[in-house]
Design a protein around this motif. Structure first.
Motif, PDB file in Angstrom:
ATOM      1  N   ILE A  71      20.112  45.682  40.019  1.00 11.61           N
ATOM      2  CA  ILE A  71      19.336  46.355  39.440  1.00 11.61           C
ATOM      3  C   ILE A  71      18.399  45.288  38.715  1.00 11.61           C
ATOM      4  N   ALA A  72      16.679  45.253  39.111  1.00  9.68           N
ATOM      5  CA  ALA A  72      16.304  44.218  37.901  1.00  9.68           C
ATOM      6  C   ALA A  72      17.052  43.792  36.778  1.00  9.68           C
ATOM      7  N   GLY A  73      17.563  42.812  36.089  1.00 14.16           N
ATOM      8  CA  GLY A  73      17.474  42.247  34.770  1.00 14.16           C
ATOM      9  C   GLY A  73      19.214  42.342  34.206  1.00 14.16           C
ATOM     10  N   GLN A  74      19.768  42.587  35.435  1.00 14.51           N
ATOM     11  CA  GLN A  74      21.288  42.829  34.782  1.00 14.51           C
ATOM     12  C   GLN A  74      21.503  41.351  34.887  1.00 14.51           C
ATOM     13  N   TYR A  75      23.245  41.421  35.230  1.00 16.90           N
ATOM     14  CA  TYR A  75      23.656  39.858  34.124  1.00 16.90           C
ATOM     15  C   TYR A  75      25.311  39.453  35.590  1.00 16.90           C
ATOM     16  N   ILE A  76      25.851  38.733  35.794  1.00 13.76           N
ATOM     17  CA  ILE A  76      26.835  38.424  36.674  1.00 13.76           C
ATOM     18  C   ILE A  76      27.748  37.671  35.943  1.00 13.76           C
ATOM     19  N   GLN A  77      28.574  37.739  36.379  1.00 14.88           N
ATOM     20  CA  GLN A  77      30.701  37.001  35.773  1.00 14.88           C
ATOM     21  C   GLN A  77      30.581  35.811  36.540  1.00 14.88           C
ATOM     22  N   LEU A  78      30.429  34.063  35.594  1.00 16.53           N
ATOM     23  CA  LEU A  78      30.674  33.302  36.879  1.00 16.53           C
ATOM     24  C   LEU A  78      31.925  33.067  36.915  1.00 16.53           C
ATOM     25  N   LEU A  79      32.569  32.360  37.505  1.00 21.66           N
ATOM     26  CA  LEU A  79      34.318  32.163  37.706  1.00 21.66           C
ATOM     27  C   LEU A  79      34.360  30.538  37.855  1.00 21.66           C
ATOM     28  N   THR A  80      34.420  29.936  36.274  1.00 18.26           N
ATOM     29  CA  THR A  80      34.578  28.410  36.129  1.00 18.26           C
ATOM     30  C   THR A  80      36.236  27.828  36.587  1.00 18.26           C
ATOM     31  N   PRO A  81      35.855  27.522  37.859  1.00 17.69           N
ATOM     32  CA  PRO A  81      37.483  26.795  38.341  1.00 17.69           C
ATOM     33  C   PRO A  81      38.112  26.272  37.586  1.00 17.69           C
ATOM     34  N   ILE A  82      39.231  25.620  37.358  1.00 18.42           N
ATOM     35  CA  ILE A  82      40.251  25.215  36.814  1.00 18.42           C
ATOM     36  C   ILE A  82      39.669  23.512  36.869  1.00 18.42           C
ATOM     37  N   TYR A  83      39.100  22.677  36.026  1.00 13.43           N
ATOM     38  CA  TYR A  83      38.525  21.116  36.228  1.00 13.43           C
ATOM     39  C   TYR A  83      39.055  20.173  35.411  1.00 13.43           C
ATOM     40  N   GLU A  84      38.735  19.312  35.569  1.00 15.54           N
ATOM     41  CA  GLU A  84      38.823  18.042  34.706  1.00 15.54           C
ATOM     42  C   GLU A  84      38.730  18.574  33.409  1.00 15.54           C
ATOM     43  N   LYS A  85      38.426  19.341  32.358  1.00 13.27           N
ATOM     44  CA  LYS A  85      38.558  19.257  31.033  1.00 13.27           C
ATOM     45  C   LYS A  85      38.333  20.887  30.687  1.00 13.27           C
ATOM     46  N   SER A  86      38.594  21.307  31.569  1.00 12.62           N
ATOM     47  CA  SER A  86      39.503  22.835  31.355  1.00 12.62           C
ATOM     48  C   SER A  86      40.680  23.004  32.152  1.00 12.62           C
ATOM     49  N   GLY A  87      41.307  23.989  31.237  1.00 16.12           N
ATOM     50  CA  GLY A  87      42.477  23.911  31.859  1.00 16.12           C
ATOM     51  C   GLY A  87      42.990  25.033  32.664  1.00 16.12           C
ATOM     52  N   GLU A  88      42.250  26.013  32.291  1.00 16.61           N
ATOM     53  CA  GLU A  88      42.369  27.497  32.360  1.00 16.61           C
ATOM     54  C   GLU A  88      40.974  28.172  33.091  1.00 16.61           C
ATOM     55  N   GLU A  89      40.629  29.291  33.872  1.00 21.52           N
ATOM     56  CA  GLU A  89      39.318  29.626  35.046  1.00 21.52           C
ATOM     57  C   GLU A  89      38.668  30.933  33.329  1.00 21.52           C
ATOM     58  N   VAL A  90      37.740  30.459  33.662  1.00 22.69           N
ATOM     59  CA  VAL A  90      37.391  31.557  32.437  1.00 22.69           C
ATOM     60  C   VAL A  90      36.015  32.156  33.054  1.00 22.69           C
ATOM     61  N   TYR A  91      35.486  33.101  32.595  1.00 19.18           N
ATOM     62  CA  TYR A  91      34.371  34.066  33.163  1.00 19.18           C
ATOM     63  C   TYR A  91      33.051  33.832  32.108  1.00 19.18           C
ATOM     64  N   ARG A  92      32.219  33.206  32.146  1.00 23.43           N
ATOM     65  CA  ARG A  92      30.473  33.336  31.889  1.00 23.43           C
ATOM     66  C   ARG A  92      29.586  34.279  32.835  1.00 23.43           C
ATOM     67  N   ALA A  93      29.107  34.851  31.639  1.00 20.33           N
ATOM     68  CA  ALA A  93      28.141  35.709  32.329  1.00 20.33           C
ATOM     69  C   ALA A  93      26.867  35.022  31.962  1.00 20.33           C
ATOM     70  N   TYR A  94      25.704  35.400  33.172  1.00 21.56           N
ATOM     71  CA  TYR A  94      24.107  34.585  33.419  1.00 21.56           C
ATOM     72  C   TYR A  94      23.739  35.832  34.110  1.00 21.56           C
ATOM     73  N   SER A  95      21.881  36.570  33.337  1.00 16.60           N
ATOM     74  CA  SER A  95      21.083  37.358  33.868  1.00 16.60           C
ATOM     75  C   SER A  95      20.650  36.581  35.190  1.00 16.60           C
TER      76      SER A  95
END
Lengths: 200, 367
Positions: B162-186
């Protein structure tokens, strides 16, 4: 020595381990959790009970293994490794048992149980019981007494630190500094008990 | 000399082996809970091996419960209603539950261990949440610190939101982060466009996900996201609309404007968009297009530091000041706010002062 005198001796050793020969304040064993987990009375009670239980049980277990396995094979010099393995395995076992039978208690003690594996008071008590040539009954008394002694010391420490939280402490002494001074004063106070048993 | 050494090694090893064996046996008896049946909303049933945490079992079943800490029991977001078989409330859950939630059997699902058959209630909209694998097909600069990312959905290849909702993007493990994190974006794109998702992301210095998107993500890379989440959406009334947004708050409003165009919603709408400088403005052409396509829509860009730039002839100052100057019929309007918590709190304050009913103010705070 008949059983009755042994039980009496175990009782005396137990009392002396609580007060005059307190494993924490006389021998300074188990200092890291003593300083690390003594900010609140509630958590130190949990940790204290876990220590009493594990210390008593592992002392008995280690006594059995030492006298029935290591001594006959003349492998006494291996006691350090064996005792540590047994303590670690026992803690694992207790964790599993608690998780199954009492999730609530497991959650309350859960964080502290793994910590106990590396608590040197536990290993220290097992080694003392060997050095002092305690019999099994006396060992039970010694293990229980040492555990209760540690429990009393950490609760007293937590109570004092909770009271001190609202006091003004000079900046350089805040945290570990004041905690070590308190530990020293408590140790002095506990040496006062030394006269009690000697007087008898 | 050799013999005692060998005996010693054998004895030590056999004691250790005995203990390991005993522990294994103990684990078999104590940690084996057998198969447990999980019933969701009295409707969906499945069986799992007991002993695992409820949240991870649900994730394995592709049921996504919002959780920011990844099951460590520190965010308190993964609340669920457990009707039967969750055991007693644990001390690790207590800080996150209100009194009425405790009475209603609400639990923190990452702390609940499955030990028996269990009955739970999950709101319908959470069951709609899926995990999507997708491919980045376009990265475009919007301003000096904002980019538009376009993702094409691969598996599943369409999303209903539905217009206005958000999703969570999964950031994979990469050079500057040792863990997977989810971040929300509309979601910024048109909700009828079901196989492409557009996100507007502003670079947060030091942010795990934004750094990944800005410096590491390339066109053609595959990435995972899940959603849709959130209940920020257009109401079904006919009241005039006031949109207020700043920065990447443009995304959900853009999505709502698409919805108004697609569904021929002819409500009167004014969109105040706040920016620090003229360089922070973007999507001006898109907004012009909406102004011509929608029956009664006006876009009002507001620039805070406009006095330094003489060529700026539209509204200047804070976005809340522009609203205060121009909004005359606040008591009849509905407001939709998107952006930083500071901007939203200030806007709510102003709207209430202008006479708007608090019930008519809807917002999506980017925290």
């Amino acid at each position: 020595m008949n059983v009755n005198t042994e039980i009496w001796q175990g009782f005396v050793v137990c009392i002396s381990a609580v007060f005059t020969n307190n494993i924490l304040l006389n021998y300074f064993l188990g200092m890291c959790p003593f300083l690390g987990c003594s900010r609140e009375v509630k958590t130190s009670v949990g940790l204290g009970f876990a220590v009493i239980f594990v210390l008593t049980s592992t002392c008995i277990l280690n006594w059995l293994i030492y006298h029935y396995v290591l001594v006959p094979l003349s492998l006494e010099f291996f006691r350090f490794i064996i005792f540590i393995i047994i303590i670690a395995a026992f803690v694992q076992f207790v964790e599993m048992l608690l998780d199954r039978t009492s999730p609530l208690l497991y959650q309350k003690l859960g964080i502290f149980l793994p910590l106990i594996t590396v608590n040197c008071a536990i290993l220290g008590a097992s080694l003392f019981m060997v050095i002092r040539n305690h019999s099994l009954i006396v060992t039970i008394g010694y293990g229980l007494g040492s555990g209760i002694g540690w429990f009393l010391a950490i609760i007293a420490m937590a109570g004092i630190r909770q009271k001190l939280a609202n006091e003004h402490i000079p900046k350089g002494l805040q945290g570990p500094g004041i905690a070590l001074i308190i530990a020293g004063l408590m140790a002095l106070a506990f040496t006062g008990f030394a006269g009690v048993l000697q007087g008898n | 000399m050799i013999l005692p050494i060998i005996i010693a090694i054998v004895i030590i090893s056999s004691i250790a082996a005995c203990l390991a064996g005993l522990l294994n046996i103990a684990e078999y008896f104590f940690a084996n809970y057998g198969p447990c049946e999980i019933t969701i909303n009295d409707d969906r049933k499945f069986t799992v091996e007991g002993g695992e945490k409820l949240l991870s079992v649900l994730i394995n079943e592709k049921i996504f419960i919002p959780s920011a800490c990844g099951g460590r029991g520190t965010c308190g977001l993964c609340k669920l209603k457990i009707l039967e078989g969750g055991g007693t409330l644990l001390p690790t859950e207590e800080p996150y539950l209100e009194e009425y939630e405790r009475q209603n059997n609400v639990r923190i699902s990452c702390q609940v261990k499955i030990r028996e058959d269990i009955k739970i209630e999950i709101p319908e909209e959470l069951l709609n949440i899926k995990e999507y694998s997708c491919k980045c097909i376009e990265i475009a600069d919007l301003t000096y610190d904002m980019k538009l990312f376009k993702f094409q959905l691969l598996e599943p290849d369409t999303i209903d939101f539905i217009a206005g909702q958000y999703i969570q993007l999964l950031t994979p493990i990469y050079e500057k982060s040792g863990e997977e994190v989810y971040r929300a974006y509309s979601v910024a794109s048109d909700a009828t466009q079901k196989n492409v998702i557009e996100l507007i992301i502003r670079l947060m210095p030091g942010g795990i996900c934004t750094t990944y998107c800005f410096e590491y993500l390339k066109v053609g890379d595959e990435i995972k996201l899940n959603g849709p989440y959130g209940d920020f959406r257009l109401s079904e009334t006919n009241a005039p609309i006031v949109f207020i947004a700043g920065g990447s708050g443009m995304a959900p409003i853009n999505c709502l404007l698409h919805q108004m165009k697609n569904e021929n919603i002819n409500r009167n709408a004014v969109y105040y968009f706040g920016a620090n400088t003229v360089n922070d403005l973007f999507y001006l052409d898109e907004m012009k297009q909406f102004e011509s396509q929608l029956a009664d829509f006006k876009f009002v860009p507001v620039v805070a530091a406009a006095d330094k730039d003489d060529s700026w002839d539209s509204e200047s100052g804070l976005v809340t000041q522009a609203v205060e100057r121009n909004l005359k019929n606040a008591d009849q309007c509905e407001a939709y706010l998107c952006g930083s918590p500071g901007m939203i709190d200030a806007s709510i304050e102003v709207l209430k002062k202008l006479g708007m009913n608090e019930k008519n103010i809807f917002f999506d705070k980017f925290e």
